[in-house]
Write a protein that holds these residues in place. Structure first.
Motif, mmCIF file in Angstrom:
data_model
loop_
_atom_site.group_PDB
_atom_site.id
_atom_site.type_symbol
_atom_site.label_atom_id
_atom_site.label_comp_id
_atom_site.label_asym_id
_atom_site.label_seq_id
_atom_site.Cartn_x
_atom_site.Cartn_y
_atom_site.Cartn_z
ATOM 1 N N PHE A 83 0.907 -1.062 -0.029
ATOM 2 C CA PHE A 83 0.064 -0.109 0.040
ATOM 3 C C PHE A 83 0.925 1.352 -0.069
ATOM 4 O O PHE A 83 1.631 1.505 0.968
ATOM 5 N N LEU A 84 0.454 2.227 -1.000
ATOM 6 C CA LEU A 84 1.307 3.396 -1.051
ATOM 7 C C LEU A 84 0.166 4.438 -1.003
ATOM 8 O O LEU A 84 -1.026 4.318 -1.456
ATOM 9 N N ALA A 85 0.551 5.580 -0.511
ATOM 10 C CA ALA A 85 -0.243 6.656 -0.508
ATOM 11 C C ALA A 85 0.506 8.160 -0.484
ATOM 12 O O ALA A 85 1.404 7.929 0.468
ATOM 13 N N GLY A 86 -0.123 9.295 -0.975
ATOM 14 C CA GLY A 86 0.314 10.378 -0.708
ATOM 15 C C GLY A 86 -0.583 11.535 -0.781
ATOM 16 O O GLY A 86 -1.366 11.759 -1.669
ATOM 17 N N MET A 87 -0.483 12.788 -0.133
ATOM 18 C CA MET A 87 -1.417 14.092 -0.260
ATOM 19 C C MET A 87 -1.195 14.436 -1.758
ATOM 20 O O MET A 87 0.030 14.617 -2.069
ATOM 21 N N GLN A 88 -2.200 14.863 -2.117
ATOM 22 C CA GLN A 88 -2.132 15.454 -3.543
ATOM 23 C C GLN A 88 -2.364 16.855 -3.401
ATOM 24 O O GLN A 88 -2.351 17.857 -4.446
ATOM 25 N N SER A 89 -2.816 17.439 -2.192
ATOM 26 C CA SER A 89 -3.314 19.097 -2.014
ATOM 27 C C SER A 89 -2.441 19.345 -0.978
ATOM 28 O O SER A 89 -1.858 18.804 0.148
ATOM 29 N N PHE A 90 -2.610 20.814 -0.783
ATOM 30 C CA PHE A 90 -2.206 21.443 0.434
ATOM 31 C C PHE A 90 -3.028 22.555 0.777
ATOM 32 O O PHE A 90 -2.881 23.750 1.152
ATOM 33 N N ASN A 91 -4.117 21.825 1.249
ATOM 34 C CA ASN A 91 -5.361 22.407 1.696
ATOM 35 C C ASN A 91 -4.958 23.205 3.411
ATOM 36 O O ASN A 91 -5.601 24.140 3.589
ATOM 37 N N GLY A 92 -4.282 22.323 4.056
ATOM 38 C CA GLY A 92 -3.979 22.576 5.417
ATOM 39 C C GLY A 92 -2.453 22.899 5.369
ATOM 40 O O GLY A 92 -1.819 22.125 5.276
ATOM 41 N N PRO A 93 -2.042 23.992 5.708
ATOM 42 C CA PRO A 93 -0.598 24.462 5.826
ATOM 43 C C PRO A 93 0.073 23.581 6.964
ATOM 44 O O PRO A 93 1.211 23.561 6.964
ATOM 45 N N ASN A 94 -0.230 23.298 8.220
ATOM 46 C CA ASN A 94 0.081 22.753 9.128
ATOM 47 C C ASN A 94 0.855 21.526 8.464
ATOM 48 O O ASN A 94 0.283 20.706 7.767
ATOM 49 N N THR A 95 2.148 21.356 8.997
ATOM 50 C CA THR A 95 2.839 20.041 8.739
ATOM 51 C C THR A 95 2.287 18.868 9.155
ATOM 52 O O THR A 95 1.811 18.798 10.298
ATOM 53 N N ALA A 96 2.054 17.931 8.254
ATOM 54 C CA ALA A 96 1.464 16.543 8.318
ATOM 55 C C ALA A 96 1.733 15.610 7.493
ATOM 56 O O ALA A 96 2.137 15.889 6.471
ATOM 57 N N SER A 97 1.647 14.299 7.840
ATOM 58 C CA SER A 97 1.816 13.223 6.821
ATOM 59 C C SER A 97 0.848 11.827 7.078
ATOM 60 O O SER A 97 -0.068 12.224 7.860
ATOM 61 N N LEU A 98 0.802 11.009 6.332
ATOM 62 C CA LEU A 98 -0.074 10.211 6.398
ATOM 63 C C LEU A 98 0.441 8.770 7.339
ATOM 64 O O LEU A 98 1.621 8.545 7.302
ATOM 65 N N ARG A 99 -0.616 8.130 7.781
ATOM 66 C CA ARG A 99 -0.196 7.160 8.536
ATOM 67 C C ARG A 99 -1.479 5.811 7.953
ATOM 68 O O ARG A 99 -2.494 6.190 7.682
ATOM 69 N N HIS A 100 -1.176 4.487 8.249
ATOM 70 C CA HIS A 100 -2.139 3.554 8.036
ATOM 71 C C HIS A 100 -1.954 2.643 9.170
ATOM 72 O O HIS A 100 -0.957 2.287 9.491
ATOM 73 N N ARG A 101 -3.084 1.748 9.038
ATOM 74 C CA ARG A 101 -3.205 0.676 10.236
ATOM 75 C C ARG A 101 -4.203 -0.477 9.600
ATOM 76 O O ARG A 101 -4.891 -0.460 8.504
ATOM 77 N N ASN A 102 -4.311 -1.514 9.939
ATOM 78 C CA ASN A 102 -4.902 -2.704 9.735
ATOM 79 C C ASN A 102 -5.101 -2.884 8.345
ATOM 80 O O ASN A 102 -6.288 -3.171 7.621
ATOM 81 N N LEU A 103 -3.999 -3.006 7.598
ATOM 82 C CA LEU A 103 -3.822 -3.489 6.128
ATOM 83 C C LEU A 103 -4.138 -4.913 5.838
ATOM 84 O O LEU A 103 -3.576 -5.734 6.674
ATOM 85 N N SER A 104 -4.926 -5.245 5.131
ATOM 86 C CA SER A 104 -5.678 -6.373 5.080
ATOM 87 C C SER A 104 -5.746 -6.636 3.372
ATOM 88 O O SER A 104 -5.203 -6.063 2.601
ATOM 89 N N THR A 105 -6.206 -7.968 3.148
ATOM 90 C CA THR A 105 -6.236 -8.504 1.609
ATOM 91 C C THR A 105 -7.410 -7.344 0.924
ATOM 92 O O THR A 105 -7.287 -7.518 -0.258
ATOM 93 N N THR A 106 -8.184 -6.952 1.718
ATOM 94 C CA THR A 106 -9.432 -6.300 0.908
ATOM 95 C C THR A 106 -9.284 -4.854 1.398
ATOM 96 O O THR A 106 -10.227 -4.227 0.923
ATOM 97 N N GLY A 107 -8.481 -4.459 2.256
ATOM 98 C CA GLY A 107 -8.768 -2.755 2.656
ATOM 99 C C GLY A 107 -7.696 -2.455 3.563
ATOM 100 O O GLY A 107 -6.691 -3.148 4.098
ATOM 101 N N VAL A 108 -7.782 -1.074 4.177
ATOM 102 C CA VAL A 108 -6.747 -0.510 4.947
ATOM 103 C C VAL A 108 -7.470 0.837 5.516
ATOM 104 O O VAL A 108 -8.164 1.391 4.964
ATOM 105 N N GLU A 109 -7.041 1.128 6.698
ATOM 106 C CA GLU A 109 -7.476 2.288 7.342
ATOM 107 C C GLU A 109 -6.119 3.287 7.135
ATOM 108 O O GLU A 109 -5.082 3.274 7.357
#
Length: 615
Positions: A250-276
């Motif tokens: 699973f790969l993911a990245g933000m495509q927008s800069f709507n909020g200027p506060n420094t932030a990144s993505l995290r994920h959990r519960n990666l399975s064969t059918t989905g992820v949070e």
């Protein structure tokens, strides 16, 4: 907050198509880049170029990861991190070459820099322009950026705005930073690097790799994939995949800069059918973590079949640790009677008339389950060597051979992997020995004593937690002894300041299984020796752990294991090794049981039990 940074324009055609990772120079007001570039050509299919996807286990120290396949100057994308440790963090890369790259977990400067092991999906691919099976167009390249916005122009015009995954591959500036993308169009995108809020300001120029891919699905170099968009903020959101994957990356990245506060993505519960997935702000400036909705691009791929990942296959866990939302195997969600015997003394074929087998520990890699365990033959001088068995599913086991035999009793062979090397620990008398594999799983060499003390210590366990290695053992089966080190292979680990950290606790003083981490919390398994040695296994949550403090408490549902029935475990159970297999499958655990009888034939037997992920 408002963003104070200015925007400049960089045409990629005017600088280079491929930037060498060592050729970046710092510029105060702009960007300079290596001129040793290579041109790229459009190909009709990604099968014409090498690409591979795999999941990595990463930690706060730098580690080197070998690439799968042959490359010239690959781009590597690896993000976002999992959520084993809750402190805000992200992944950094450096030294990307044709054969390997370095990666680490980087916390923000206001934190202590020590972090749990995390997992992350990664994609390695040669720069170029490609058309995928299914119709999606792809462009892979490099650019450079600093703290100001720069415009990157694609070398093609996409039919629809692509998803852009962009990441720094150098560490030119001393401060932690992330890469942010915005204004993605069919012709290009804007990019900058961003430090934590409390620092902000200037950052030296970094080399960035990017992959731009149109939304859709198909195959990428033989790997099933899907790519799409979702809206996301500071709350966990479930993403359901269109496909079902055996070993998803699973790969993911933000495509927008709507909020200027420094932030990144995290994920959990990666399975064969989905992820949070969640947007996680850092808190160097203030405690506020609310973030406006951002557009997020994601890419899901089936892992490269021959990738050198720690574990592969739908029956194979990633690591023994488990993410948030998982019920630890504490005894409240299963019954010991569900365990099935899988290995007996009579299965051992190369060590004479074996009395029993016990102390099982699992290790899973490349589609194969391994089990290491104690063998006892009381009629031999070296009465207790370490044996090895294998399985393709963790249920049906085949005995292999003795893999370690010394002229003293060996037992409790806890086995793990760290930075590409395999380790096993053995207790003997008043010392805890550490072994390293010459050729896994059959050849091991002694590398030293973690501790050499003035008391008899039994059944030691090791785990890396909160940035250091911890060793748990006992004194007299009733006192808990703890040692620690920042270097796994160092001899003479540092004793805990409060040793013994627990006294006179015969029901939970001696270790009884592999420590695990669930949702960032450490759990230990102890043998109950009140009435007899090895009567049961109890589970304790460690609520405080540092070189000078320790506290634990027994969890609801404990004991985890105890005697049952009239058969192979009717007189006790004393080893427990749980392995996490994913949110749909839960835990697969190695156990042992002892039968009360006059004869010692088949006295201890090894079993397997499955435990649901929640309950």
């Amino acid at each position: 907050m408002t963003d104070q940074f200015t925007q400049s324009s960089i045409g990629r055609r005017s600088i280079l198509k491929t930037i060498g990772t060592t050729g970046i120079l710092a510029g105060v007001g702009g960007v300079e880049a290596s001129t040793s570039s290579t041109s790229t050509q459009r190909t009709d299919s990604l099968s014409a170029v090498n690409a591979s996807a795999r999941s990595l286990t990463v930690d706060d120290p730098w580690q080197t990861y070998e690439l799968t396949g042959q490359y010239s100057s690959p781009v590597v994308i690896a993000m976002p991190l999992s959520y084993t440790g809750p402190d805000p963090c992200h992944i950094r890369l450096q030294n990307v070459s044709s054969e390997h790259f370095d990666a680490r977990v980087e916390e923000w400067r206001y934190l202590n820099g020590v972090h749990y092991e995390e997992t992350v999906g990664s994609l390695a691919i040669e720069p170029g322009e490609y058309s995928l099976d299914g119709g999606s167009a792809v462009e892979v390249g490099r650019t450079v950026a600093n703290h100001t916005w720069s415009t990157v122009s694609f070398d093609q015009t996409f039919a629809t705005p692509p998803l852009v995954f962009c990441q720094a591959e150098t560490v030119q500036g001393p401060q932690p930073m992330i890469t942010r993308v915005s204004d993605v169009s069919t012709d290009g995108f804007a990019v900058r690097v961003q430090e934590e809020e409390a620092i902000g300001g200037y950052h030296r120029t970094e080399s960035l790799g990017y992959v731009a891919i149109e939304p859709g699905s198909g195959t990428l170099n033989g790997m099933t994939f899907e790519a799409g968009r979702m809206d996301l903020e500071e709350q966990w959101r479930q993403l359901s995949f269109d496909n079902t994957y055996t070993n998803p990356v699973f790969l993911a990245g933000m495509q927008s800069f709507n909020g200027p506060n420094t932030a990144s993505l995290r994920h959990r519960n990666l399975s064969t059918t989905g992820v949070e997935v969640i947007v996680q702000e850092e808190q160097s400036q203030d405690d506020e973590i609310s973030h406006v909705t951002e557009q997020v691009g994601y890419l899901v791929l089936e892992a490269t079949p021959d990738a050198e990942s720690p574990h592969q296959g739908e029956t194979i866990p990633t690591i023994p640790h488990a993410p948030s939302g998982v019920t630890p195997p504490t005894g409240r969600n299963f019954r010991p009677s569900a365990a099935t015997p899988v290995l007996r003394g009579s299965d051992v074929t190369d060590y004479g008339a074996v009395d029993y087998v016990a102390d099982p520990f699992l290790f899973v890699e490349d589609g194969t389950w391994h089990m290491f365990f104690e063998i006892l033959n009381a009629s031999r001088d070296d009465d207790a060597p370490i044996g090895h068995a294998t399985s393709q599913d963790g249920i049906d086991w085949t005995y292999d051979q003795v893999v370690m035999a010394n002229r003293y009793h060996q037992s409790f062979p806890l086995t793990w992997k760290h930075r590409g090397s395999y380790y096993m620990t053995i207790s003997y008398g008043k010392r805890v020995e550490l072994y390293k594999s010459r050729q896994f799983p059959t050849s091991w060499r002694y590398i030293g004593n973690a501790i050499d003390v003035d008391y008899y210590c039994h059944d030691p366990t090791f785990i890396r937690y909160n940035g250091r290695w911890w060793l748990f053992t006992d004194r007299g089966s009733r006192n808990v002894m703890v040692y620690h080190s920042t270097d796994l292979e160092r001899e003479g680990w540092t004793p805990h300041e409060q040793n013994p950290v627990v006294t006179d606790r015969l029901q939970a003083g001696r270790q009884g299984g592999r420590p695990i981490v669930v949702d960032g919390q450490l759990f230990l398994y102890f043998q109950d020796c009140v009435d007899n040695y090895g009567d049961a296994i109890r589970c304790y949550e460690v609520t405080e752990l540092s070189p000078s403090t320790y506290a634990d408490q027994e969890v609801a549902g404990s004991p985890v294991l105890h005697e049952f029935g009239t058969g192979w475990a009717n007189n006790g159970m004393h080893t427990f090794d749980p392995w996490w297999r994913g949110p749909e499958k839960g835990w697969r655990c190695a156990v042992d049981g002892v039968r009360a009888q006059e004869s010692t034939e088949d006295l201890w037997t090894i079993g397997i039990v499955d435990i649901p992920p929640t309950g």
